[in-house]
Scaffold this active site. Structure first.
Site, PDB file in Angstrom:
ATOM      1  N   CYS A 108       4.087   9.325   0.748  1.00  0.00           N
ATOM      2  CA  CYS A 108       2.723   9.839   0.609  1.00  0.00           C
ATOM      3  C   CYS A 108       2.686  10.843  -0.537  1.00  0.00           C
ATOM      4  O   CYS A 108       3.394  11.846  -0.511  1.00  0.00           O
ATOM      5  CB  CYS A 108       2.274  10.512   1.911  1.00  0.00           C
ATOM      6  SG  CYS A 108       0.646  11.257   1.775  1.00  0.00           S
ATOM      7  N   HIS A 166       5.301   4.451  12.620  1.00  0.00           N
ATOM      8  CA  HIS A 166       5.311   4.368  11.156  1.00  0.00           C
ATOM      9  C   HIS A 166       6.292   5.437  10.668  1.00  0.00           C
ATOM     10  O   HIS A 166       5.916   6.590  10.484  1.00  0.00           O
ATOM     11  CB  HIS A 166       3.871   4.630  10.686  1.00  0.00           C
ATOM     12  CG  HIS A 166       3.649   4.641   9.211  1.00  0.00           C
ATOM     13  ND1 HIS A 166       3.066   3.588   8.532  1.00  0.00           N
ATOM     14  CD2 HIS A 166       3.897   5.583   8.261  1.00  0.00           C
ATOM     15  CE1 HIS A 166       2.950   3.899   7.251  1.00  0.00           C
ATOM     16  NE2 HIS A 166       3.458   5.113   7.058  1.00  0.00           N
ATOM     17  N   ASN A 220       9.077   4.376   3.332  1.00  0.00           N
ATOM     18  CA  ASN A 220       9.063   3.939   4.738  1.00  0.00           C
ATOM     19  C   ASN A 220      10.420   3.339   5.065  1.00  0.00           C
ATOM     20  O   ASN A 220      11.165   2.936   4.180  1.00  0.00           O
ATOM     21  CB  ASN A 220       8.027   2.830   4.927  1.00  0.00           C
ATOM     22  CG  ASN A 220       6.614   3.321   4.790  1.00  0.00           C
ATOM     23  OD1 ASN A 220       6.112   3.435   3.685  1.00  0.00           O
ATOM     24  ND2 ASN A 220       5.974   3.612   5.894  1.00  0.00           N
ATOM     25  N   HIS A 235       8.857   7.143   8.060  1.00  0.00           N
ATOM     26  CA  HIS A 235       9.445   7.276   6.725  1.00  0.00           C
ATOM     27  C   HIS A 235      10.902   7.681   6.931  1.00  0.00           C
ATOM     28  O   HIS A 235      11.248   8.330   7.927  1.00  0.00           O
ATOM     29  CB  HIS A 235       8.661   8.311   5.911  1.00  0.00           C
ATOM     30  CG  HIS A 235       7.345   7.758   5.427  1.00  0.00           C
ATOM     31  ND1 HIS A 235       7.173   7.263   4.162  1.00  0.00           N
ATOM     32  CD2 HIS A 235       6.161   7.578   6.068  1.00  0.00           C
ATOM     33  CE1 HIS A 235       5.932   6.803   4.034  1.00  0.00           C
ATOM     34  NE2 HIS A 235       5.290   6.992   5.186  1.00  0.00           N
ATOM     35  N   ARG A 257       0.836  -1.215   0.000  1.00  0.00           N
ATOM     36  CA  ARG A 257       0.000   0.000   0.000  1.00  0.00           C
ATOM     37  C   ARG A 257       0.873   1.269   0.000  1.00  0.00           C
ATOM     38  O   ARG A 257       0.987   1.961  -0.996  1.00  0.00           O
ATOM     39  CB  ARG A 257      -0.946  -0.017   1.214  1.00  0.00           C
ATOM     40  CG  ARG A 257      -2.061   1.023   1.136  1.00  0.00           C
ATOM     41  CD  ARG A 257      -1.662   2.408   1.568  1.00  0.00           C
ATOM     42  NE  ARG A 257      -1.136   2.453   2.935  1.00  0.00           N
ATOM     43  CZ  ARG A 257      -0.570   3.528   3.454  1.00  0.00           C
ATOM     44  NH1 ARG A 257      -0.435   4.636   2.749  1.00  0.00           N
ATOM     45  NH2 ARG A 257      -0.091   3.504   4.688  1.00  0.00           N
ATOM     46  N   ASP A 258       1.554   1.525   1.103  1.00  0.00           N
ATOM     47  CA  ASP A 258       2.321   2.778   1.200  1.00  0.00           C
ATOM     48  C   ASP A 258       3.471   2.764   0.203  1.00  0.00           C
ATOM     49  O   ASP A 258       3.822   3.785  -0.395  1.00  0.00           O
ATOM     50  CB  ASP A 258       2.875   2.931   2.636  1.00  0.00           C
ATOM     51  CG  ASP A 258       3.094   4.378   3.028  1.00  0.00           C
ATOM     52  OD1 ASP A 258       3.123   5.238   2.137  1.00  0.00           O
ATOM     53  OD2 ASP A 258       3.250   4.655   4.231  1.00  0.00           O
TER      54      ASP A 258
HETATM   55  P1  HMG Z   1     -13.202  13.768  -2.729  1.00  0.00           P
HETATM   56  O1  HMG Z   1     -12.920  14.172  -4.129  1.00  0.00           O
HETATM   57  O2  HMG Z   1     -13.395  14.831  -1.715  1.00  0.00           O
HETATM   58  O3  HMG Z   1     -14.436  12.743  -2.671  1.00  0.00           O
HETATM   59  O4  HMG Z   1     -12.041  12.836  -2.247  1.00  0.00           O
HETATM   60  P2  HMG Z   1     -15.938  12.941  -2.941  1.00  0.00           P
HETATM   61  O5  HMG Z   1     -16.656  12.185  -1.877  1.00  0.00           O
HETATM   62  O6  HMG Z   1     -16.293  14.396  -3.153  1.00  0.00           O
HETATM   63  O7  HMG Z   1     -16.127  12.177  -4.343  1.00  0.00           O
HETATM   64  C1  HMG Z   1     -15.536  12.649  -5.550  1.00  0.00           C
HETATM   65  C2  HMG Z   1     -15.366  11.493  -6.515  1.00  0.00           C
HETATM   66  O8  HMG Z   1     -14.498  10.523  -5.952  1.00  0.00           O
HETATM   67  C3  HMG Z   1     -16.668  10.759  -6.831  1.00  0.00           C
HETATM   68  O9  HMG Z   1     -16.568  10.260  -8.166  1.00  0.00           O
HETATM   69  C4  HMG Z   1     -16.628   9.593  -5.893  1.00  0.00           C
HETATM   70  O10 HMG Z   1     -17.387   8.499  -6.355  1.00  0.00           O
HETATM   71  C5  HMG Z   1     -15.145   9.252  -5.910  1.00  0.00           C
HETATM   72  P3  HMG Z   1     -17.191  11.044  -9.418  1.00  0.00           P
HETATM   73  O11 HMG Z   1     -18.639  11.151  -9.080  1.00  0.00           O
HETATM   74  O12 HMG Z   1     -16.484  12.371  -9.455  1.00  0.00           O
HETATM   75  O13 HMG Z   1     -16.840  10.169 -10.572  1.00  0.00           O
HETATM   76  N1  HMG Z   1     -14.717   8.568  -4.675  1.00  0.00           N
HETATM   77  C6  HMG Z   1     -14.188   7.335  -4.654  1.00  0.00           C
HETATM   78  N2  HMG Z   1     -13.882   6.455  -5.620  1.00  0.00           N
HETATM   79  C7  HMG Z   1     -13.340   5.283  -5.223  1.00  0.00           C
HETATM   80  N3  HMG Z   1     -13.075   4.974  -3.932  1.00  0.00           N
HETATM   81  C8  HMG Z   1     -13.361   5.835  -2.947  1.00  0.00           C
HETATM   82  C9  HMG Z   1     -13.948   7.077  -3.302  1.00  0.00           C
HETATM   83  N4  HMG Z   1     -14.334   8.136  -2.568  1.00  0.00           N
HETATM   84  C10 HMG Z   1     -14.811   9.039  -3.431  1.00  0.00           C
HETATM   85  N5  HMG Z   1     -13.081   5.515  -1.694  1.00  0.00           N
HETATM   86  C11 HMG Z   1     -11.058  11.101  -0.935  1.00  0.00           C
HETATM   87  C12 HMG Z   1     -11.999  12.294  -0.941  1.00  0.00           C
HETATM   88  C13 HMG Z   1     -10.754  10.755   0.488  1.00  0.00           C
HETATM   89  C14 HMG Z   1     -11.750   9.950  -1.621  1.00  0.00           C
HETATM   90  C15 HMG Z   1      -9.787  11.480  -1.738  1.00  0.00           C
HETATM   91  O14 HMG Z   1      -9.262  12.621  -1.160  1.00  0.00           O
HETATM   92  C16 HMG Z   1      -8.775  10.393  -1.745  1.00  0.00           C
HETATM   93  O15 HMG Z   1      -8.967   9.350  -2.364  1.00  0.00           O
HETATM   94  N6  HMG Z   1      -7.647  10.598  -1.058  1.00  0.00           N
HETATM   95  C17 HMG Z   1      -6.633   9.557  -0.985  1.00  0.00           C
HETATM   96  C18 HMG Z   1      -5.391  10.059  -0.421  1.00  0.00           C
HETATM   97  C19 HMG Z   1      -4.427   8.944  -0.209  1.00  0.00           C
HETATM   98  O16 HMG Z   1      -4.669   7.776  -0.501  1.00  0.00           O
HETATM   99  N7  HMG Z   1      -3.274   9.343   0.323  1.00  0.00           N
HETATM  100  C20 HMG Z   1      -2.233   8.426   0.626  1.00  0.00           C
HETATM  101  C21 HMG Z   1      -2.549   7.558   1.796  1.00  0.00           C
HETATM  102  S1  HMG Z   1      -2.309   8.338   3.383  1.00  0.00           S
HETATM  103  C22 HMG Z   1      -0.660   8.100   3.736  1.00  0.00           C
HETATM  104  O17 HMG Z   1       0.090   7.700   2.882  1.00  0.00           O
HETATM  105  C23 HMG Z   1      -0.162   8.349   5.114  1.00  0.00           C
HETATM  106  C24 HMG Z   1       0.067   7.071   5.927  1.00  0.00           C
HETATM  107  O18 HMG Z   1       0.960   6.206   5.247  1.00  0.00           O
HETATM  108  C25 HMG Z   1       0.651   7.410   7.314  1.00  0.00           C
HETATM  109  C26 HMG Z   1       1.857   8.340   7.267  1.00  0.00           C
HETATM  110  O19 HMG Z   1       2.828   8.039   6.558  1.00  0.00           O
HETATM  111  O20 HMG Z   1       1.763   9.357   7.928  1.00  0.00           O
HETATM  112  C27 HMG Z   1      -1.247   6.308   6.148  1.00  0.00           C
HETATM  113 MG    MG Z   2       3.109   6.379   5.281  1.00  0.00          MG
END
Ligand code: HMG
Ligand code: MG
Length: 315
Positions: free
Chosen positions: A252, A219, A261, A221, A27-28
């Site tokens: 990220c 966690h 990471n 990085h 994933r990450d």
């Molecule tokens: P949004 O645009 O605000 O969502 O995104 P929305 O609810 O307004 O929907 C907009 C569109 O997105 C719609 O489609 C929804 O159907 C679709 P449209 O009608 O435009 O065709 N949608 C989805 N499609 C598939 N799966 C879903 C989904 N949700 C909405 N789940 C949202 C909000 C949270 C979805 C967006 O901002 C997003 O996907 N963000 C992902 C960010 C991400 O993955 N970041 C990396 C992970 S976090 C990380 O790495 C940190 C961590 O490792 C810890 C650390 O290191 O600190 C965990």
């Molecule tokens: Mg991370």
């Protein structure tokens, strides 16, 4: 706890007998890669990881594929892998739509995530911190009702790419909210790899007043090379759960400058050498790292992977 005291040294470090390593590479690690790894290769890789003795693998995320195209095939991946009994297969979920997919995929664990800093939260999941709470509460409650384990992440615990320093009170506030929702474990993210061991202990000392150490994971990085030192600092305060990404993959996409990471294989090398039990097989892990390195098409940052290429007697 074993206690290691160096002669002449004033300080004494405490190390646990055993540590749980949680692999977040699929994933990450992959979420930030430019090369799209085929579904078939992701499945083959996770299947290899499942045979290494790892007990926890975060296999994908169910986020908007427009935001994270690298993991757009999460459902196929989750449905295609060979589940090994005793391994917990987890996926990152941001909202209801993601939860529906996670339940369809029948993952064992749902991982919810948010940031301690407002700007990173907004950039990463397009919501303010206050808007995020009710969304995650619903996901946590529904996941628990569905019999899933639930893990929480707090990002930017030690610094934010947009705001700089993050107040520990803000980390406590978000952590309290997540535990109140019902998460079983909280992973504290050094999203952009800025933490140092002293800071890690200062933050942990505050958090450990409120939360039991066995419910906290770290966690790190490794953007600035401090991740391994931060592991030692965390173990010294009794933390025994650590996230890693094989080969040091990842970062990220919504945290500029964030790199991979801590490499799981480097972590395992150190823990093995220290006599700290993990149950993970290093040879199997290195083979899996080599498999992904070939697919990614560039050298991965892990040190032990590079050492292994040198055909040295010690690997
Ligand atoms: P949004 O645009 O605000 O969502 O995104 P929305 O609810 O307004 O929907 C907009 C569109 O997105 C719609 O489609 C929804 O159907 C679709 P449209 O009608 O435009 O065709 N949608 C989805 N499609 C598939 N799966 C879903 C989904 N949700 C909405 N789940 C949202 C909000 C949270 C979805 C967006 O901002 C997003 O996907 N963000 C992902 C960010 C991400 O993955 N970041 C990396 C992970 S976090 C990380 O790495 C940190 C961590 O490792 C810890 C650390 O290191 O600190 C965990
Ligand atoms: Mg991370």
């Amino acid at each position: 706890m074993m206690e290691i005291q160096r002669k002449g040294a004033q300080t004494t470090m405490k190390f646990p007998e055993a540590v749980t390593i949680k692999e977040v590479g699929p994933r990450d690690g992959l979420q930030n890669e430019k090369a799209f790894i085929s579904t078939e290769d992701k499945i083959a890789w996770i299947d290899q990881l499942s045979l290494t003795g790892l007990t926890h693998i975060e296999i994908t995320s169910f986020v908007n594929p427009k935001w994270i195209p690298a993991l757009a095939d999460g459902l196929e991946v989750a449905k295609g892998i060979q589940r090994v009994p005793g391994v917990c297969y987890s996926a990152l979920v941001p909202n209801r739509k993601g939860l529906e997919k996670a339940l369809d995929a029948n993952v064992d664990e749902v991982a919810v995530f948010m940031s301690a800093s407002e700007t990173h939260n907004q950039k990463n999941i397009n919501k303010s911190i206050d808007q995020t709470y009710p969304i995650l509460k619903e996901i946590v409650e529904e996941s628990l009702r569905a019999g899933k384990k639930v893990r929480g992440y707090v990002s930017t615990v030690f610094g934010c790419p947009y705001e700089g320093d993050v107040a520990v009170e803000q980390v406590v506030k978000v952590s309290e909210a997540l535990f109140a929702m019902g998460i079983e474990e909280l992973s504290l993210g050094d999203t952009i790899g800025v933490a140092n061991p002293r800071q890690v202990q200062e933050v942990l000392r505050v958090l450990l007043k409120d939360f039991p150490g066995d419910k906290l994971a770290m966690h790190f990085h490794d953007t600035r090379g401090t991740a391994m030192a931060n592991i030692l600092a965390s173990m010294d305060l009794g933390i025994t759960i650590f996230d890693g990404a094989l080969g040091g993959l990842g970062g990220c996409p919504y945290a500029p400058g964030a790199s991979g990471n801590l490499a799981t294989d480097d972590l395992l090398y150190m823990l093995d050498g220290m006599g700290i039990h993990t149950g993970v097989n290093r040879e199997g892990l290195l083979q899996a790292a080599q498999f992904m390195e070939e697919r990614i098409g560039r050298s991965l940052p892990s040190h032990s992977l590079q050492a292994c290429k040198g055909n040295q007697v010690i690997q």
